[in-house]
Design an enzyme around this catalytic site. Structure first.
Site: not given
Ligand SMILES: N[C@H](CCC[C@H](N)C(=O)O)C(=O)O
Length: 279
Positions: A66, A75, A77, A164, A166, A197, A215-216, A224-225, A227
């Site tokens: 990040n 991640c 996206n 990750n 959420h 997140n 976002e975290r 955020c994909g 997310g």
């Molecule tokens: N900041 C997110 C990672 C990137 C996720 C986000 N950019 C996506 O598209 O899933 C985390 O620490 O879990």
């Protein structure tokens, strides 16, 4: 030694991608990633993504930092951008349109579609308190509609992990959410030992959600994909939406499906190359 990079974005969630398939290219440090992500003193990005050799029979491995230097498990996206990056790197010798990528969230498979979109099997959502790093509810009860005190208000949150963490809450008007001020209070709330997140969702219809995200490790992003996937799952669990929906993010729409057949989540969206440079 100059290191080449290529800038990609998925709906404005932007990344610096580096080809680390050869061991002769060093993986940069989190501290270097922080500098490169800086939008004034560096290249500017929400994160840095590394294409590494595959493990346990996968084609490649993805690692990601990040913009605060922390390393998330996945991640969404970003892995669409990685799929296009790999196809670009393979050029003429490219023999496939689907890549099996090893990640800290398991094997994730981006597939390059004929229309230029990328469809990703994001795997199984994790729904139980034991699988999501949260102390919101003990034992194996699903973390749905839990009260959480943030910024002097009691929010009703549903937690879902796509590898990750959420924290999802449904609101009447996402535009009215003071994201800058409450985002960090959710991210660093003590009930989330690995931070989280945080997605705010406005249900426009059972097949159309509007989303904003803090976002975290990255703050406010345009998309955020993981997310969007977690939010659709939360919407189904709380009876607010169907299992297939468009999730509209500030950067654009993603098509998300939580399959009834295999319980896996599928995400379809774009990934665009912006420019290549040298560090
Ligand atoms: N900041 C997110 C990672 C990137 C996720 C986000 N950019 C996506 O598209 O899933 C985390 O620490 O879990």
């Amino acid at each position: 030694m100059a290191i080449e990079f290529t800038k990609y974005h998925g709906l404005g969630n932007d990344f610096i991608l580096i080809d680390n398939r050869s061991s002769s290219v060093p993986v940069i440090t989190p501290e270097q990633a922080i500098k490169l992500c800086d939008r004034h003193f560096g290249i500017g990005a929400d994160g840095v993504i590394f294409a590494l050799p595959g493990e346990n029979g996968t084609d490649y491995t993805m690692r990601i930092f990040n913009s605060d230097g922390s390393e998330p498990e996945m991640c969404g996206n970003g892995i669409r951008c990685l799929g296009v990056f790999l196809a670009d790197l393979e050029g003429e010798s490219r023999s496939k349109d689907l890549y099996r990528i090893h990640t800290l969230a398991g094997v994730i498979t981006p597939q390059l579609m004929a229309d230029g979109q990328v469809k990703v099997d994001m795997g199984l959502p994790k729904l139980l308190a034991a699988e999501i790093p949260t102390t919101l509810s003990a034992g194996d009860s699903k973390v749905i509609n839990q009260p959480l005190e943030v910024a002097g208000k009691t929010w009703e949150v549903t937690c879902v992990s796509m590898g990750n963490p959420h924290c999802i809450t449904f609101v009447d008007d996402v535009a009215a959410i003071p994201l800058e001020s409450i985002g960090p209070q959710f991210e660093h709330h003590p009930v989330f030992p690995q931070r989280t997140n945080t997605e705010f969702i406005q249900v426009v219809s059972r097949n159309y959600l509007k989303m904003r995200v803090w976002e975290r490790g990255a703050g406010i992003t345009l998309a955020c994909g993981t997310g969007a996937c977690a939010s659709l799952v939360a919407g189904v669990l709380t009876g607010k939406c169907d299992r297939t929906a468009t999730v509209e993010l500030p950067g654009g729409p993603l098509e998300i499906e939580w399959s009834e057949i295999d319980q896996r989540v599928y995400m379809t969206g774009p990934a665009e190359r912006v420019f290549t440079g040298k560090l």
